[in-house]
Motif scaffolding. Structure first.
Motif, PDB file in Angstrom:
ATOM      1  N   ILE A  26      52.710  88.993  49.503  1.00  0.00           N
ATOM      2  CA  ILE A  26      52.364  89.708  50.737  1.00  0.00           C
ATOM      3  C   ILE A  26      51.048  89.154  51.232  1.00  0.00           C
ATOM      4  N   PHE A  27      51.015  88.871  52.509  1.00  0.00           N
ATOM      5  CA  PHE A  27      49.791  88.268  53.050  1.00  0.00           C
ATOM      6  C   PHE A  27      48.873  89.327  53.628  1.00  0.00           C
ATOM      7  N   GLN A  28      47.630  88.879  53.773  1.00  0.00           N
ATOM      8  CA  GLN A  28      46.553  89.752  54.223  1.00  0.00           C
ATOM      9  C   GLN A  28      46.778  90.292  55.631  1.00  0.00           C
ATOM     10  N   GLU A  29      47.174  89.390  56.562  1.00  0.00           N
ATOM     11  CA  GLU A  29      47.248  89.770  57.972  1.00  0.00           C
ATOM     12  C   GLU A  29      48.703  89.800  58.405  1.00  0.00           C
ATOM     13  N   PRO A  30      49.315  90.954  58.494  1.00  0.00           N
ATOM     14  CA  PRO A  30      50.731  90.955  58.867  1.00  0.00           C
ATOM     15  C   PRO A  30      50.950  90.382  60.256  1.00  0.00           C
ATOM     16  N   MET A  31      49.921  90.474  61.095  1.00  0.00           N
ATOM     17  CA  MET A  31      50.085  89.960  62.454  1.00  0.00           C
ATOM     18  C   MET A  31      50.296  88.453  62.443  1.00  0.00           C
ATOM     19  N   THR A  32      49.599  87.766  61.563  1.00  0.00           N
ATOM     20  CA  THR A  32      49.745  86.316  61.570  1.00  0.00           C
ATOM     21  C   THR A  32      50.809  85.846  60.577  1.00  0.00           C
ATOM     22  N   ALA A  33      51.153  86.684  59.642  1.00  0.00           N
ATOM     23  CA  ALA A  33      52.105  86.230  58.632  1.00  0.00           C
ATOM     24  C   ALA A  33      53.541  86.476  59.048  1.00  0.00           C
ATOM     25  N   LEU A  34      53.743  87.329  60.030  1.00  0.00           N
ATOM     26  CA  LEU A  34      55.099  87.488  60.540  1.00  0.00           C
ATOM     27  C   LEU A  34      55.240  86.554  61.730  1.00  0.00           C
ATOM     28  N   ASN A  35      56.366  85.889  61.782  1.00  0.00           N
ATOM     29  CA  ASN A  35      56.590  84.975  62.899  1.00  0.00           C
ATOM     30  C   ASN A  35      56.748  85.783  64.184  1.00  0.00           C
ATOM     31  N   PRO A  36      55.876  85.542  65.148  1.00  0.00           N
ATOM     32  CA  PRO A  36      55.875  86.406  66.344  1.00  0.00           C
ATOM     33  C   PRO A  36      57.124  86.263  67.207  1.00  0.00           C
ATOM     34  N   VAL A  37      57.860  85.187  67.047  1.00  0.00           N
ATOM     35  CA  VAL A  37      58.966  84.974  67.968  1.00  0.00           C
ATOM     36  C   VAL A  37      60.329  85.288  67.349  1.00  0.00           C
ATOM     37  N   GLU A  94      45.283  91.131  49.646  1.00  0.00           N
ATOM     38  CA  GLU A  94      44.629  92.111  50.508  1.00  0.00           C
ATOM     39  C   GLU A  94      45.617  92.778  51.472  1.00  0.00           C
ATOM     40  N   PRO A  95      46.630  93.418  50.960  1.00  0.00           N
ATOM     41  CA  PRO A  95      47.668  93.932  51.855  1.00  0.00           C
ATOM     42  C   PRO A  95      47.187  95.098  52.713  1.00  0.00           C
ATOM     43  N   THR A 102      44.063 106.084  56.201  1.00  0.00           N
ATOM     44  CA  THR A 102      45.243 106.902  55.899  1.00  0.00           C
ATOM     45  C   THR A 102      46.459 106.012  55.702  1.00  0.00           C
ATOM     46  N   ILE A 103      46.533 104.929  56.473  1.00  0.00           N
ATOM     47  CA  ILE A 103      47.667 104.016  56.318  1.00  0.00           C
ATOM     48  C   ILE A 103      47.517 103.231  55.019  1.00  0.00           C
ATOM     49  N   GLN A 104      46.294 102.816  54.724  1.00  0.00           N
ATOM     50  CA  GLN A 104      46.036 102.105  53.477  1.00  0.00           C
ATOM     51  C   GLN A 104      46.480 102.971  52.316  1.00  0.00           C
ATOM     52  N   ASP A 105      46.159 104.187  52.403  1.00  0.00           N
ATOM     53  CA  ASP A 105      46.528 105.143  51.364  1.00  0.00           C
ATOM     54  C   ASP A 105      48.047 105.161  51.208  1.00  0.00           C
ATOM     55  N   GLN A 106      48.729 105.235  52.339  1.00  0.00           N
ATOM     56  CA  GLN A 106      50.193 105.251  52.284  1.00  0.00           C
ATOM     57  C   GLN A 106      50.742 103.972  51.662  1.00  0.00           C
ATOM     58  N   ILE A 107      50.206 102.837  52.083  1.00  0.00           N
ATOM     59  CA  ILE A 107      50.742 101.554  51.593  1.00  0.00           C
ATOM     60  C   ILE A 107      50.459 101.369  50.108  1.00  0.00           C
ATOM     61  N   LEU A 108      49.241 101.719  49.715  1.00  0.00           N
ATOM     62  CA  LEU A 108      48.902 101.572  48.296  1.00  0.00           C
ATOM     63  C   LEU A 108      49.861 102.384  47.442  1.00  0.00           C
ATOM     64  N   LYS A 109      50.072 103.586  47.886  1.00  0.00           N
ATOM     65  CA  LYS A 109      50.942 104.466  47.093  1.00  0.00           C
ATOM     66  C   LYS A 109      52.359 103.928  47.110  1.00  0.00           C
ATOM     67  N   LEU A 110      52.732 103.346  48.245  1.00  0.00           N
ATOM     68  CA  LEU A 110      54.068 102.773  48.350  1.00  0.00           C
ATOM     69  C   LEU A 110      54.241 101.634  47.352  1.00  0.00           C
ATOM     70  N   ILE A 111      53.230 100.778  47.284  1.00  0.00           N
ATOM     71  CA  ILE A 111      53.347  99.641  46.359  1.00  0.00           C
ATOM     72  C   ILE A 111      53.439 100.126  44.919  1.00  0.00           C
ATOM     73  N   LEU A 112      52.605 101.097  44.590  1.00  0.00           N
ATOM     74  CA  LEU A 112      52.633 101.616  43.229  1.00  0.00           C
ATOM     75  C   LEU A 112      53.993 102.219  42.909  1.00  0.00           C
ATOM     76  N   GLU A 113      54.496 102.950  43.881  1.00  0.00           N
ATOM     77  CA  GLU A 113      55.783 103.597  43.727  1.00  0.00           C
ATOM     78  C   GLU A 113      56.877 102.542  43.495  1.00  0.00           C
TER      79      GLU A 113
END
Ligand SMILES: Nc1ncnc2c1ncn2[C@@H]1O[C@H](COP(=O)(O)OP(=O)(O)OP(=O)(O)O)[C@@H](O)[C@H]1O
Ligand SMILES: Nc1ncnc2c1ncn2[C@@H]1O[C@H](COP(=O)(O)OP(=O)(O)OP(=O)(O)O)[C@@H](O)[C@H]1O
Ligand SMILES: [Mg+2]
Ligand SMILES: [Mg+2]
Ligand code: NI
Lengths: 286, 347, 502, 312, 337
Positions: E102-113, E187-188, E195-206
């Motif tokens: 998983i990359f740090q910046e989802p904006m740049t790591a997902l292909n925009p097109v 650095e996901p 609050t979103i970081q919290d959600q994602i962290l917990k998601l990864i752990l889960e």
């Protein structure tokens, strides 16, 4: 998080090291153009003959010791003409583009900063100009004003500023959203100061890079107009005119057109290399 | 540490800011109204001389917009910003410039907030010169002073921004702001872009400068720990509104608004022994284009009830200088009286 | 021999309007004779007459009428007969004042009478020694009266346009298809009257494909690659090269073409004194011009020196020594006699993009430098040049001339007779010349007319407003397969008896 | 996501542009020294003839009257008659424009066929020998005057090797394509050079983008990554540049058409300017402007298709 | 030089002597210098350090995602096979299938097109035998799994139509598409709100728990480490300077840099006081000081630190530190304890 730039201290040694680290394309381009400039400024030092002198005994003479690059149908020395053409062709490169560059950059900066309806109107002007075949428009304007280089400069300027303005406006639009522009505003600086002192120096790079290409294109345009008789006027030597002169002799006296062609290619190469190099340099500086 | 909370320097009164979005052709044809981002919706607060007000909130909640309105970079759509008793919207000419001088901003991005083509000396000279802070001859001396103030080496003056690290750049930004001897400093995410170790340096500097120069500071950040560390008072923003504002200690120890509490719960503690698997707040920030009716937090609030969906809660007193906007006026008071935060694991 | 086939011929520019009376220039004129026959045809040297649609002709004693007998069995390309009515109508249309710019060639015609169905009598307003030559000229081509008048449109001009879209012709060829500016295809006229030497009906060719190829080099390449069998306007520079090409006949057809510099002799130009008004100065320029060198440089030896302002191929041409042989000493002497100060500047208009003109101009620049004259070259396009020319505001221009009629009257009228166009717009004027010309226009005695023209040429050549440069043939390159093509000195391309070997 | 409103908006924007162009052209051609009559008849024109012709053409009217008349004509779909060719402008444009369209389209296709693979090659071997050679060759191509390049190609490939006909225009469509190949190639080289340069740096940029790394981290095949992830993104800016180059391409067609004896609109344009054929110049300009604008529209649509972020 | 914990298990991933160098205009720089660590099945290893310390390069080196002028040395053993020397074809079967990133910046790591759905299915197409319908079904499942509502509609959306948190979820969905055994998370949550970081962290752990993955979690936020990781490794200037159980490192840092990092974080109860900041800035890779790279900024530094590079040694059970004075540092205590 962003990468912290390493702390640098600028000592003279570092400066020199940085000079050595200039992009190789930049250095190559600069050398070519420097030599061209020397040829342009002091043609008589290098050229063996008067570029306009006829030699009835050497009409269409092939390259030889007397005429290193041969002579043309008037018996004029091709080498001397190629060298003497440097002045005119570099002049074309500069004069045909500088007015467009200057006007375009200024207008572009203002338009980019103003935005809104100014930009919308400008957009239509750009559309109109790029919609019209460039060469045709230049030819038409030259036809109105009469042939000759000055009028060609005017024609190219009238059309060409739009491209610079477009580039600069787009870049200023980006730059004006950056914090340093806001910082200028927060400091209470007037808009003109912000536009020209802060935004423009940071927005001009693409215009400069394009300028380099444009100068090469201007030489080509000059030669196309020369071919049509609308460019440089005789007896001045100009590469495009020389190539046009040699057109009828492609089979019998290829040297008349090939050597000025080589000069165009080399000079064009110089400008493009310089442009590429500048782009690279200014990119890495950022 | 005593805060001299005597006079109000700057205050926001019902400040709202809308950004109208460009109208698309299809919408225009349908006759649909023009869309607008409601970046600020009736923000109120006052700022006393010498105090630090922290503003926290999630991305897009309007913190930067508020900061920009305060320094006059943006005009507010409704309401007004008062500075020393004058509505800044009506300041013109010299008065406006003087306002610009006295209320300064320092920016988030250490890379874009400095003109890359000007040396530090040029940047500072320009500021000093334009506002005639010093006669020409004294400018070099003043620059040296300023650099010393922000603890940059002397030879920094003739270097370009790209030759500095992020923390050093932020200090240049601070020096630029201080050059014009402002009363109020608005710092928008001043250290968010910096590494922890460097963050600490800049935060320390800001604290020192404030003491020394008696600055009033608005400190905008999304990092709760930082805001808590630096501020006398904290305002919590959500969707363009202040949901809770109060003295740092009171607000952090007994948050009186469910959102404040969610924020606190979501921030990871520096204590590896303290782990939860429950999520602090569900969902995401609603779009500021279509604001929820009633309480802005109602879409994510586990305690939301009927009233929250119809009536917008106003900021009301919860303690000394402590106000919150929540229909549950008792929220956060006695832990027993309030149902425990409903937590649920994602899956 | 089997003599069919289609000949592809490369032209430098396309025709604009293929209508004998209302057309505007050489691009039309030079191909028109393939479409419309005239009563009398020019001989291949352009000077003599031979029967065309008329088998014989007679000028009356008083010189005021011409009686012609039509050939038997002549038909238009649609098979309908060519009648005396068609002839009468065609000639009167050509002679109608204000109809087209060529009317002056036949302005002496008053009206035409018919006698029976074979004889037409042309009644003249005044005696006209050039009338028979005029009857060989394109604008007296015979057209089908009925079809023309049936064409759409109210005015003559509109009808002409409509007719020209689907023309019916009286010449050896007829229009088959025409993509303006690209190519024009002519097909053999099956009803054409003439027979070749071998007794076979003419024309031999099944058709001609005129392709427009403006670029000289491309035209030659196309000929060399076998895609064309003929190409006109070969640049002089390439003549000798093509002469050495085994597959190509490099033809140099004698022509009436002369190249010269026009000198505006008005005393004042644009508010400044004009040194060209000084006759000695003009002569100085003339002697300082090394014509042989120019012929060498520009025409690569193809051209010849001029002995009069009109070409040697023009009837009644007089003069056997080159005009103003190069003599720089004399030039300098005349220059000092003229009192024109050294360092004078002159401006020469040339046609933009025309290599020959640029070449000449560049050479003149060099040559006149010896006199201390600074020559500025101004390249302009055709329309601008014509404007300055007609307004008389130009100082010098390069120009070329070809005759349209096998008679000296056309060129003399334009060059020397000031009422026409002010002596090629130079404002040069000589009363004696004017008088002589007027006389010659109705002079019926050929010998006297010759003398009049000799005198006119003498005066004009010695004091006239031009610097004569050279006369050149028409350089046409043809595939070795092509036989019996001629371009007559007037420029007309004659494909009548052209044939191709397989 | 519908593109229709977007297209609609673009077409609306076209109208002021066209009007602007029309006014400019109308004024410009009338500023040209000389008049159609003297351009037509040339040196032998007599004053009376010139006046008569100008009157017939309505050129003795005041300019505003002429312009109104012209607008009225345009509005009724009539572009008038060509002064020199004596035929309706519409017919001539309809005859010539397709030639130029075919020529420039072929040039564009050839340019893309050159530029795209070579840009890939150069970008993947950045600063290597292949890269240098490709860029060098294009630089030479770019620096050659079009008329000279055309002649060289004609001499070598057509007259010399007989691979192609020497200029001209064929009868049938395949024949035309065959005839237009060399002129299209001549025209294409400079465009290819520009596109190649742009695409090369775009590809280099995209190759460094994180989403390409992410695609590799997904374990995708290199070819798939190059085509789906790299090319598409890299093409976005190139497509814009391509659209902007259409005007230049048409300008280049002026000379190419002359050298190769192609009966296209470019050559006609110059001939008409020289012939002071006002209606022809105006009609052609209008046609070319519409053509170029449509190309812009097309490139914009392609861009919107390539880049979903464009069409809001 | 390895960070071996005293566990009997065999590591899933074993990195040894990983060294990555780049050629820059300033010469050859070593971005990752002799890095070694193990990741055990089901474990979350935190990798912390300042910007530029080489965290991302380490992860990329493991995945062999280093661009041309960069050179990777050492070994990365994944289930007995060395990823560094493996042929590209084989590596492709592991990337995205067994090891995901998983990359740090989802904006740049997902292909925009490209639509998000396609970007998920791509992975499935490359690594699973599923047919088109099956892939769509699986994509929907994944979107559900990571908590993207209205999954069916969202499949055809483009990344720019997603909010930051949603993008990050989409990226996680892509990474998890083929049930990887190891997740490299760079650095996901850095770009996200608390609050979103919290959600994602917990998601990864889960997800980690559910799928039995190992995770290497790169972050510069010590709070995140505290909340999610089992063990941690601290990087400075391309080297690992300290590793150990998270709790024990927090309680008793044994490297001055670790200690400084902990001290730089503001903590409650000490408002408006000076933070324990580390002076100076991290060194440029082109000019790493001799000896211990941290010595110019270190308050414990002595002469030896300026000349001798401290080795990464086991200093106490399951703790490795590269510090000449780890005892003194340990004695100074933890700023957060
Ligand atoms: N110039 C603008 N035009 C349109 N919308 C804007 C503009 N500036 C900000 N917004 C919108 O206003 C809202 C508030 O933005 P603002 O930048 O104030 O948020 P923020 O709290 O500073 O967020 P962050 O933490 O990301 O900096 C956002 O939805 C943003 O998209
Ligand atoms: N392609 C490259 N060429 C040269 N140097 C590089 C390259 N990629 C990375 N580096 C350098 O390697 C060092 C480590 O970078 P890396 O991205 O791993 O840092 P990081 O720890 O991930 O930082 P961040 O927290 O900012 O993501 C940096 O100094 C960087 O400048
Ligand atoms: Mg913000
Ligand atoms: Mg990183
Ligand atoms: Ni205090």
């Amino acid at each position: 998080m962003t990468v912290a730039a390493p702390t640098a201290t600028t000592t003279p040694r570092r400066r020199r090291a940085r000079l050595l680290r200039l992009p190789s394309t930049l250095i190559a381009g600069a050398i070519i153009l420097l030599v061209s400039l020397l040829l342009a400024l002091f043609p008589q030092l290098i050229a063996p003959y008067d570029p306009t002198a006829f030699d009835y005994n050497a009409l269409l003479a092939p390259p030889s010791a007397a005429h290193l690059l041969g002579s043309d149908s008037f018996g004029r020395d091709v080498l001397s003409r190629v060298i003497h053409a440097y002045g005119l062709d570099l002049q074309i490169a500069v004069f045909a583009t500088v007015p467009a560059f200057t006007v375009g950059v200024i207008v572009g900066a203002l338009v980019g900063y103003a935005g809104g309806w100014v930009e919308a109107v400008f957009g239509r002007v750009v559309d109109a100009v790029i919609t019209f075949p460039f060469l045709v428009l230049v030819i038409a304007i030259v036809a109105v004003l009469g042939p000759g280089l000055t009028n060609m400069y005017i024609a190219v300027g009238v059309v060409g500023w739009v491209f610079y303005a477009r580039l600069v406006a787009a870049e200023v639009k980006v730059q004006k959203r950056l914090d340093y522009a806001d910082a200028g505003r927060v400091m209470g600086y007037r808009p003109l100061r912000i536009i020209f002192r802060h935004l423009l120096p940071n927005s001009i790079t693409p215009a400069i890079v394009y300028w380099m290409t444009d100068m090469a294109l201007a030489i080509l345009l000059g030669s196309s107009l020369g071919y049509l008789g609308l460019g440089a006027q005789p007896p001045a030597s100009e590469w495009g005119v020389q190539i046009a002169d040699g057109k009828n002799f492609m089979n019998t006296a290829w040297w008349i057109s090939v050597f000025p062609g080589v000069a165009i290619v080399i000079t064009g190469l110089g400008f493009s290399l310089l442009g590429d190099g500048l782009a690279e340099l200014l990119r890495t500086r950022k | 540490m005593m805060i001299p909370m005597n006079d109000t320097v700057i205050s926001a009164e019902e400040v709202s800011k809308q950004f109208t979005l460009p109208q698309t052709m299809s919408r225009r044809l349908r006759g649909a109204p023009q869309l607008a981002v409601n970046a600020l919706n009736g923000v109120n607060f006052t700022l006393k001389r010498g105090e630090t007000l922290g503003i926290v909130g999630e991305s897009g909640c309007g913190k930067s917009t508020l900061a920009r309105v305060l320094v006059g970079l943006l005009d507010c759509t409704e309401g007004k910003v008062m500075f020393e008793g004058n509505d800044i919207a009506y300041l013109r000419g010299n008065a406006r410039r003087s306002y610009n001088r006295r209320v300064q901003m320092i920016f988030q991005d250490p890379y874009s907030s400095l003109n890359p083509r000007m040396t530090v000396r040029q940047v500072l000279t320009e500021a000093l010169h334009v506002h005639r802070m010093r006669p020409r001859a004294e400018i070099p001396g003043r620059i040296a002073e300023l650099l010393d103030l922000v603890r940059l080496p002397d030879d920094a003056a003739d270097r370009y921004p790209h030759e500095f690290s992020g923390g050093q750049r932020q200090r240049i930004g601070i020096a630029r702001a201080l050059a014009v001897e402002p009363d109020v400093l608005v710092a928008d995410e001043l250290v968010s872009a910096l590494d922890v170790s460097v963050q600490a340096q800049v935060v320390n500097l800001l604290l020192q400068l404030q003491e020394k120069l008696h600055l009033t500071v608005v400190f905008v950040a999304h990092d709760l720990r930082l805001v808590r560390h630096i501020s006398h008072r904290v305002a919590v923003m959500y969707l363009g509104s202040i949901l809770e504002i109060g003295p740092t200690e009171a607000l952090f120890s007994t948050p009186r608004q469910p959102y404040t509490r969610a924020l606190l719960d979501a921030a990871p503690e520096l204590d590896p022994t303290h782990r939860t698997t429950s999520v602090a707040a569900r969902g995401e920030l609603p779009s500021p284009i279509n604001l929820p009716v009633g309480c802005p937090f109602n879409t994510r609030c586990p305690f939301a009830f009927d009233r929250c969906f119809v009536e917008r809660p106003l900021l009301t007193e919860r303690g000394p200088m402590h106000r919150a906007a929540c229909h549950l006026t008792d929220f956060g008071l006695a832990p027993a009286a309030v149902p425990p935060m409903q937590t649920e694991a994602v899956s | 021999v089997d003599r069919g086939g289609t000949l592809a011929y490369g032209r430098y520019a396309d025709s604009l309007f293929l209508e004998p009376v209302l057309n505007d220039g050489n691009v039309d004129i030079w191909v028109l004779s393939n479409l419309y026959d005239t009563l009398i045809l020019p001989t291949d040297d352009g000077q003599g007459l031979r029967p065309g649609l008329a088998t014989d002709w007679k000028v009356s004693e008083d010189g005021l009428s011409v009686t012609l007998t039509l050939r038997d069995g002549i038909k238009f390309s649609d098979g309908s007969p060519i009648t005396v009515d068609d002839v009468k109508w065609s000639l009167e249309r050509a002679a109608k004042p204000d109809n087209g710019i060529w009317q002056f060639l036949v302005q002496s015609i008053d009206h035409v009478e018919t006698e029976g169905d074979k004889t037409v009598v042309i009644k003249l307003k005044k005696t006209d020694p050039a009338i028979l030559s005029a009857l060989t000229v394109f604008n007296t081509g015979i057209m089908p009266k009925k079809l023309f008048e049936a064409a759409a449109g109210a005015t003559d001009a509109e009808k002409a346009k409509a007719f020209a879209e689907h023309p019916v012709s009286s010449g050896p060829f007829m229009l088959q298809s025409w993509q303006k500016g690209a190519d024009m295809k002519l097909a053999k006229n099956p009803y054409y009257w003439d027979k070749g030497e071998d007794g076979q009906p003419l024309p031999y060719l099944d058709g001609i494909d005129f392709q427009v190829i403006p670029d000289d080099a491309t035209r030659i390449l196309k000929l060399q690659s076998g895609e064309l069998q003929g190409a006109e306007f070969i640049p002089y520079a390439r003549v000798s090269e093509l002469k050495n090409d085994d597959n190509i006949n490099m033809e140099l057809f004698p022509s009436t073409r002369v190249e010269y510099v026009t000198l505006n002799v008005r005393p004042q130009l644009n508010g400044k004194d004009n040194p060209l008004s000084n006759e000695k100065f003009r002569q100085a320029l003339n002697y300082a011009t090394n014509k042989r060198a120019i012929i060498q440089i520009v025409t690569h030896g193809v051209g010849t020196e001029m002995t009069s302002f009109m070409s040697k191929a023009t009837p009644l041409h007089a003069g056997d020594t080159p005009l103003y042989p190069y003599d720089i000493a004399k030039a300098k002497q005349l220059m000092s006699e003229s009192g024109v100060p050294a360092g004078s500047e002159l401006t020469l208009l040339t046609l933009a993009g025309n290599q020959d003109e640029v070449g000449i101009a560049t050479a003149l620049q060099q040559m006149w430098q010896a006199l201390g004259v600074k020559l500025n070259i101004q390249q302009v396009d055709n329309a601008s040049r014509t404007e300055q020319y007609r307004a008389g505001t130009f100082q010098m221009r390069l120009a070329a001339w070809t005759d349209d009629i096998a008679d000296p009257n056309e060129i003399t009228s334009y060059f020397a007779y000031s009422p026409t166009i002010d002596a090629i717009h130079t404002s040069w004027k000589n009363d004696e010349v004017n008088k002589l010309f007027e006389q010659s226009q109705s002079e019926t005695d050929p010998e006297k007319r010759r003398e009049e023209y000799a005198r006119i040429q003498e005066i004009f050549n010695s004091t006239g407003p031009i610097v004569p440069l050279y006369e050149t043939p028409y350089p046409v390159a043809l595939s070795k397969k092509v036989h019996d093509f001629v371009q007559i000195p007037l420029g007309n391309n004659i494909f009548r008896s052209t044939w191709m070997s397989k | 996501m519908s593109l229709l409103p977007y297209i609609f908006r673009r077409i609306l924007q076209l109208i002021p542009t066209l009007v602007f162009i029309l006014v400019v052209v109308f004024v410009l051609v009338r500023l040209l020294p000389g008049d159609p009559a003297s351009a037509l008849i040339g040196d032998r024109a007599l004053d009376a003839d010139v006046q008569r012709i100008n009157h017939e053409l309505g050129l003795d009217q005041p300019l505003p009257v002429q312009f109104l008349y012209f607008l009225k004509q345009v509005a009724t779909g009539d572009l008038g008659n060509s002064l020199s060719l004596k035929a309706p402008v519409i017919d001539i444009v309809a005859q010539r424009l397709p030639v130029t369209i075919l020529l420039t389209t072929m040039a564009a296709v050839i340019a893309l066929l050159f530029a795209v693979p070579l840009a890939f090659l150069a970008a993947l071997r950045q600063d290597g020998v292949v890269d240098t050679v490709i860029r060098g060759v294009f630089q030479v191509g770019l620096s050659m005057p079009v008329f000279y390049l055309g002649l060289v190609l004609l001499t070598v490939l057509a007259a010399g090797l007989h691979w192609f006909p020497v200029g001209g225009y064929g009868e049938t469509f395949p024949d035309r394509v065959y005839h237009l190949f060399l002129p299209a190639l001549t025209l294409a080289l400079s465009l290819a050079a520009v596109l190649m340069r742009n695409l090369r740096s775009a590809i280099i940029g995209v190759l460094g983008a994180e989403y390409v790394d992410f695609a590799r981290a997904k374990g995708l095949k290199s070819r798939l990554i190059l085509i789906r992830h790299v090319l598409r993104n890299a093409l976005i800016s190139t497509v814009t540049l391509f659209g902007l180059s259409v005007g230049t391409l048409l300008g280049g067609a002026v000379i190419t058409e002359t050298v190769f004896a192609v009966p296209g609109a470019g050559r006609l344009m110059i001939d008409s300017i020289y012939g002071r054929d006002y209606p022809m110049v105006q009609g052609l300009t209008l046609a070319l402007a519409v053509l170029v604008s449509l190309t812009f529209l097309l490139t914009d649509i392609v861009q919107a298709w390539l880049d979903p972020r464009v069409a809001r | 030089m390895s960070a071996l914990p005293s566990q009997a298990l065999t590591p899933a991933l074993s990195v040894r002597d990983l060294t990555t160098t780049f050629v820059t205009s300033a010469g050859r720089v070593t971005a990752v210098d002799n890095v070694g660590f193990d990741v055990f099945p089901g474990e979350v290893l935190g990798l912390v350090g300042e910007s530029g310390s080489g965290k991302s390069v380490t992860l990329r080196s493991i995945m062999r995602l280093i661009h041309a002028p960069g050179v990777v040395g050492g070994s990365v053993l994944w289930q007995g096979r060395d990823l560094v020397t493996m042929p590209e074809r084989e590596l492709r079967r592991i990337r995205g299938a067994e090891i995901a990133m998983i990359f740090q910046e989802p904006m740049t790591a997902l292909n925009p097109v490209l639509p998000v759905g396609l970007q998920i299915e791509e992975n499935l197409k490359a690594h699973t035998p599923l047919d088109r319908a099956g892939r769509t079904k699986r994509a929907l499942e994944l979107m559900d799994l990571v908590g993207i509502p209205e999954a069916r509609r969202r499949l055809s959306d483009y990344p720019h139509q997603f909010s930051g948190g949603m993008r990050q979820r989409a990226m996680i969905a892509i990474s998890l598409a083929s049930n990887p055994k190891l997740l490299l998370a760079d650095e996901p949550t850095t770009a996200l709100d608390v609050t979103i970081q919290d959600q994602i962290l917990k998601l990864i752990l889960e997800l980690k728990r559910e799928l039995g993955m190992s995770v290497v979690f790169v972050t510069h936020d010590l709070g995140v480490v505290a909340a999610t990781c089992d063990r941690m490794a601290v990087m400075y200037a391309g080297r690992i300077v300290e590793t150990g159980e998270v709790a024990s490192v927090f309680a008793k840092p044994r490297h001055a840099y670790t200690r400084g990092l902990l001290g730089s974080v503001p903590r409650s109860g000490a408002e408006r006081t000076m933070l324990l900041s580390i002076d100076g800035t991290p060194p440029s890779l082109a000019a790493i000081p001799p000896g211990c790279p941290f010595n110019p900024r270190c308050s414990f530094a002595t002469e030896v630190c300026r000349t001798v590079v401290p080795p990464l040694d086991e200093v106490s059970p399951a703790r490795l530190a590269a510090c000449h004075h780890h005892d003194r540092v340990a004695a100074a205590g933890s700023p957060v304890a």
